[in-house]
Motif scaffolding. Structure first.
Motif, PDB file in Angstrom:
ATOM      1  N   LEU A  70       0.826  -1.206   0.000  1.00  0.00           N
ATOM      2  CA  LEU A  70       0.000   0.000   0.000  1.00  0.00           C
ATOM      3  C   LEU A  70       0.858   1.253   0.000  1.00  0.00           C
ATOM      4  O   LEU A  70       2.057   1.208   0.277  1.00  0.00           O
ATOM      5  N   ASP A  71       0.207   2.350  -0.342  1.00  0.00           N
ATOM      6  CA  ASP A  71       0.857   3.652  -0.296  1.00  0.00           C
ATOM      7  C   ASP A  71       0.708   4.177   1.125  1.00  0.00           C
ATOM      8  O   ASP A  71      -0.400   4.499   1.549  1.00  0.00           O
ATOM      9  N   LEU A  89       7.193   0.739  -7.608  1.00  0.00           N
ATOM     10  CA  LEU A  89       8.531   1.332  -7.629  1.00  0.00           C
ATOM     11  C   LEU A  89       8.469   2.755  -7.098  1.00  0.00           C
ATOM     12  O   LEU A  89       9.266   3.150  -6.235  1.00  0.00           O
ATOM     13  N   GLN A  90       7.514   3.551  -7.597  1.00  0.00           N
ATOM     14  CA  GLN A  90       7.400   4.945  -7.183  1.00  0.00           C
ATOM     15  C   GLN A  90       7.191   5.037  -5.672  1.00  0.00           C
ATOM     16  O   GLN A  90       7.763   5.897  -5.004  1.00  0.00           O
ATOM     17  N   THR A  91       6.399   4.125  -5.127  1.00  0.00           N
ATOM     18  CA  THR A  91       6.129   4.145  -3.690  1.00  0.00           C
ATOM     19  C   THR A  91       7.404   3.841  -2.894  1.00  0.00           C
ATOM     20  O   THR A  91       7.655   4.469  -1.856  1.00  0.00           O
ATOM     21  N   GLY A 129      12.133   6.380   0.663  1.00  0.00           N
ATOM     22  CA  GLY A 129      13.525   6.304   1.093  1.00  0.00           C
ATOM     23  C   GLY A 129      14.495   5.679   0.112  1.00  0.00           C
ATOM     24  O   GLY A 129      15.695   5.737   0.323  1.00  0.00           O
ATOM     25  N   ALA A 130      13.984   5.055  -0.961  1.00  0.00           N
ATOM     26  CA  ALA A 130      14.914   4.501  -1.945  1.00  0.00           C
ATOM     27  C   ALA A 130      15.148   5.532  -3.054  1.00  0.00           C
ATOM     28  O   ALA A 130      14.421   6.502  -3.173  1.00  0.00           O
ATOM     29  N   ARG A 131      16.203   5.320  -3.839  1.00  0.00           N
ATOM     30  CA  ARG A 131      16.349   6.107  -5.062  1.00  0.00           C
ATOM     31  C   ARG A 131      16.442   5.137  -6.226  1.00  0.00           C
ATOM     32  O   ARG A 131      16.789   3.964  -6.046  1.00  0.00           O
ATOM     33  N   LEU A 132      16.116   5.642  -7.435  1.00  0.00           N
ATOM     34  CA  LEU A 132      16.103   4.776  -8.604  1.00  0.00           C
ATOM     35  C   LEU A 132      17.523   4.268  -8.891  1.00  0.00           C
ATOM     36  O   LEU A 132      18.474   5.051  -8.952  1.00  0.00           O
ATOM     37  N   ALA A 133      17.657   2.967  -9.066  1.00  0.00           N
ATOM     38  CA  ALA A 133      18.963   2.381  -9.344  1.00  0.00           C
ATOM     39  C   ALA A 133      19.425   2.753 -10.748  1.00  0.00           C
ATOM     40  O   ALA A 133      18.617   2.894 -11.664  1.00  0.00           O
TER      41      ALA A 133
END
Lengths: 447, 447
Positions: A52-53, A95-97, A102-106
Motif C-alpha cells: 500500500l501507499d 517502484l514509485q512508492t 527512502g529509496a532512489r532509482l537504481a
C-alpha cells in the motif's frame, strides 16, 4: 553508509508478474512501511501481503515479499524482492512508492556493481551477469555461466599467486642477500615467469574463439546479382524473410538475421548483389554490402553454378571465403567436377543448407564444433580481458629480458608488478571509476 | 488428477530476472530433479541453487527456487517459482527443461483458471486478474483491485443469499401449507424481491461508469480542416505526435493515443478534417473519421474561433459534444462573447488544454471526478457481468408480476430460480466450458 536503491527487475511489458528489487540499508524498513508490518520479515521467506501507499493507505496490489539479509543476497546488502501482478501500471506504481519512502532509482547495473564493490563477486563475474542475460545460444550462455561461476577469476587468481610467489622470492633476496643472484637461480626464475607468460598467452589466444562464442560469427552473404543470396538466407532461416524475385538487384539494403547452429550464433547478413548500377538506391546498397564484407568473420560467396563464372571466388579482404554453388538442382552433375571446392546447394529444394552452417563453424573455429566440447575449454570473451592479459604478457616479456641479461632483482620486480597490476584490473582488484562506469552503463536497469 | 503446467510468468524481453512458474502435483518433483536435491524444498522458503538439465547434468543457471504447498498458493495446487537471470535464452531453456521432466506448457490464463476451478477465487476475481494486468491508470487499477479482492463477489453472494432466503420462505409454504398465501405475505415478498431487484439495477447502472473506469473514455477530435485538431492532440499529449501543417487536410488516417487525466484514461482519436475532398486518400480518412464518431463516448469539436462558422457545433449522433474554440490567442476578446459555450484554447500557447480533460470527464461521468472518490463506489466493469445482472433483473420483474397477480408460490419460485442462476453465472458457480474458455483465452500465458 550506502543509500538504498530500487528498480523493476523484470522486463518491461505485460506478463503474469513483475518483480521490484530494493537493495541497501533501508530495504527492510521500506518493505515494512509499505505493507503495514510492525515486525521485520523473516529472511528468505516468501510472504503474501498487501502493498500500500503509506501516505494514503491506498492498497496497490497483492504481493509476495521476500527479504534477503546481508550478506546473503545478490548485492551482499539487505535486499527485498516484491513480486506483484505484471502490467505497466502496477510495477511502476510500486517502484514509485519505494522511491517515495527512502529509496532512489537504481542506475543501470547498479545491483551487480554493488555485488562487486561489496566483494561478493569479482569484475569478470559482474561482466558475466550482463553476458548471461544477453546470450542467445547455448555456447554463449555456457561461456558466460562459467565466467559467472568464477572460472576465469580462479584462473587469474592462480596466475597472480604464482607471480606474487616469484616476486616474493626476488624481494626476499633483495632484502637479505648482499650477493648477486646466481646463474641457477636466474634459470629458475626464467622458468617460472615463462610458464606464467605461457598461461597468459593461451588465454589471449582463446579470445579468438571466445569472441565467437559470445558474439557469434558474422557471415556476409555476397555474390553477383541473382545468384540466389536472398534465397539462401531464407533457406537458412527457414522462413521467407528476404524478398526474393527473378529480377537481379531485388535486395537493396542489407538484412541481418541470426541462426543458432550447433549452439553457435551465426549472424547472417544478406547484401545487395555486387555490380555496377545506375540506380542510386541500389548503388547505396552495394556500398553497404562492401562495408559489411570488411567487418565479416566469413564470406559466403553465392555463385550460380549454371553461370559461366570463374569458380575461384574473390578474396578481397582478410576474411575467409566459403563458395556456395547454388542452383545445383538445375545442374546436378557439376558437383562432381573437381574445379568446384565448396558447398553445393539448392535453395529451392533446400538441399545442402545445413552444410553451410557446418562449413562456417569449421572454417571460423578451425574444427568441427559441438556445444559440449567448448564447455571444457577456458576461454576469454571480452576485449577488455584480452587487453589486460596482453598487457601482462608484455610486462612478463620485459621481465624475461631482464632475467636473460642477469639484471638485478629490482629491475625484474618492477615488470612483474606491472603484470600483477594488469591482472588486477581484469578481476577488478585495481580499477578506476572510469572502467567501472564503462562496464556497468551497458547493463539494463534492475540488474 | 490434474497434470502439471509450466510457463514463463514474466514479460518477454531482456531484464534483470525472469520467473518460470510450475503448478500441479509434479511441481516439487520437477524442482528437485532439476536442481539435484534429494529432499523436498521447505515451503515458502527462497532457496539459492543451481538449475541443471538432469539428462546431461549441464548447469543452466544460478536460480532462486520458492515452493508453495497446496492449498497455500496462487492456484491452490503445489506451485514452484524459479527466479533466474533475465534474457531470451535462459528462461526458455529452463521452461523447456521443466517440460522435458513432466510438465506441459500452460495455456493462456491457465494458472488463474486453476485458482478458480480449485475454489480459491470466484470468476469475477479471476477476470480481475486480467484487468489488473491490463490497467493503465489509477482508476482502472483500483476498480480491478477491488474486484480481485472480492468486493463484487461478496456483493453478489449477499444478493444470492437474500434470494435464497426468499425462495426458502416460498418453498416452505409450498410444502407445509395447503392454504393460499395471504395478502400481507404477498406484500412482504413483493418488498423483498423489489429490494433485491433495486440492488441489481444499481449494479447494472454502474456499468456506464465502470466501463469508463476500466476502458477509458473514447474521445474523437473532430471538426473542419485546419481548425487545429492535430495541434490540440499534440498539446494534450505534450509531444509532437501528429504531423501538423498549415495545409488543410494534413491528417488523413486516424491517430489514437491515450492520456491519463485525474486517474481516468482518455483515448484521444485525431481524425481527418470533415470536408468534401477529391483526394482519394483524404476521402478514405474522412470516412474513417465518421466511423470513429459513431463509436466515440464524446466528441471534441475543434472550431477556429476566428472563422465565421456557426458557433453551434453539430450533434449528429448520440455522443455528447464539447466545443473547443481554438486559436483564441488570435482573438482573445471573443471568449467573452456569450454565444460561445465551451472550452477556449490556444494549442500554440498551450492555454486551456487541461480544461479539455476536466470538461471530458465532467461531461462523461456527470460530475467532477477524482480518483479517490471512485474507489468507494461499487461498479461493475464487464459487459458479461452487466448481461448476467440484467438477466437477473428481468427474472425478478417477472416474479414481481406473479406476486402482484397473487399467483401461487411455484410460479414465483421459478423466476427467482432463474435470477439465482444468472447470478451464479456471474460468479462462476454455474458456468459452461464455453464461458470459461472465452474468459481465459484473453489472458496472457504465464498468468
Amino acid at each position: 553508509m550506502e543509500d538504498t536503491i530500487a528498480a523493476i527487475a523484470t522486463p518491461a511489458g505485460v506478463g503474469g508478474l513483475a518483480v521490484i528489487r530494493i537493495s541497501g540499508p533501508k530495504s527492510s524498513d521500506i518493505a515494512q512501511i509499505c505493507t503495514s508490518q510492525s515486525a521485520s520479515y523473516e529472511p528468505h521467506k516468501a510472504t503474501f501481503t498487501h502493498f500500500l501507499d503509506p501516505r494514503t493507505n491506498e492498497q496497490i496490489d497483492e504481493v509476495i515479499i521476500t527479504c534477503f539479509q546481508a550478506p546473503k543476497s545478490f548485492t551482499a546488502e539487505d535486499v527485498v524482492e516484491i513480486s506483484c501482478h505484471g502490467g505497466h501500471y502496477i510495477a511502476k506504481r510500486i517502484l514509485q512508492t519505494t522511491l517515495d519512502n527512502g529509496a532512489r532509482l537504481a542506475e543501470p547495473g547498479e545491483f551487480t556493481k554493488r555485488a562487486f564493490l561489496n566483494g561478493r563477486i569479482d569484475l569478470t563475474q559482474a561482466e558475466a551477469v550482463s553476458d548471461i542475460i544477453a546470450s542467445q545460444t547455448e555456447t554463449s550462455h555456457q561461456t558466460a555461466l562459467q565466467q559467472l561461476q568464477g572460472q576465469l577469476k580462479e584462473k587469474v587468481v592462480q596466475i597472480r599467486q604464482d607471480l606474487i610467489d616469484t616476486v616474493s622470492l626476488l624481494e626476499l633476496e633483495l632484502d637479505f642477500s648482499e650477493e648477486e643472484i646466481d646463474k641457477t637461480h636466474y634459470n629458475e626464475i626464467n622458468e617460472a615467469i615463462s610458464e606464467i607468460k605461457s598461461t597468459c598467452e593461451q588465454l589471449v589466444d582463446s579470445y579468438k574463439n571466445g569472441k565467437i562464442y559470445r558474439n557469434g560469427i558474422l557471415a556476409a552473404i555476397v555474390g553477383k546479382p541473382n545468384a540466389g543470396k536472398s534465397s539462401i538466407l531464407n533457406a537458412l532461416l527457414q522462413e521467407e524473410r528476404a524478398l526474393v524475385s527473378e529480377v537481379p538487384g531485388t535486395t537493396r539494403d542489407t538484412i541481418e538475421e541470426s541462426i543458432s547452429h550447433n549452439g553457435i550464433e551465426i549472424r547472417l547478413v544478406d547484401t545487395a548483389g555486387l555490380r555496377t548500377s545506375d540506380d542510386t538506391i541500389e548503388s547505396m546498397g552495394i556500398s553497404r554490402a562492401e562495408n559489411v564484407m570488411k567487418q565479416a568473420d566469413i564470406l559466403l560467396h553465392v555463385i550460380d553454378i549454371n553461370e559461366e563464372t570463374d569458380p575461384e571466388p574473390f578474396q578481397e579482404n582478410g576474411a575467409p571465403v566459403i563458395p556456395i554453388y547454388n542452383k545445383i538442382d538445375l545442374a546436378p552433375d557439376r558437383a562432381k567436377e573437381s574445379q568446384y571446392q565448396g558447398v553445393f546447394t539448392s535453395a529451392t529444394e533446400l538441399t545442402g543448407i545445413a552444410e553451410i552452417g557446418d562449413a562456417v563453424i569449421e572454417k571460423v573455429l578451425g574444427r568441427h564444433h559441438n556445444g559440449a566440447e567448448s564447455s571444457d575449454t577456458m576461454v576469454i570473451t571480452s576485449e577488455r580481458h584480452r587487453k589486460a592479459l596482453q598487457s601482462a604478457v608484455e610486462s612478463l616479456e620485459k621481465a624475461l629480458v631482464s632475467v636473460e641479461n642477469e639484471m638485478p632483482s629490482e629491475f625484474i620486480v618492477v615488470d612483474l608488478r606491472d603484470a600483477l597490476n594488469s591482472l588486477g584490473k581484469l578481476t577488478g582488484e585495481t580499477t578506476t571509476d572510469d572502467i567501472l562506469n564503462n562496464i556497468f552503463e551497458k547493463f539494463c536497469i534492475g540488474k
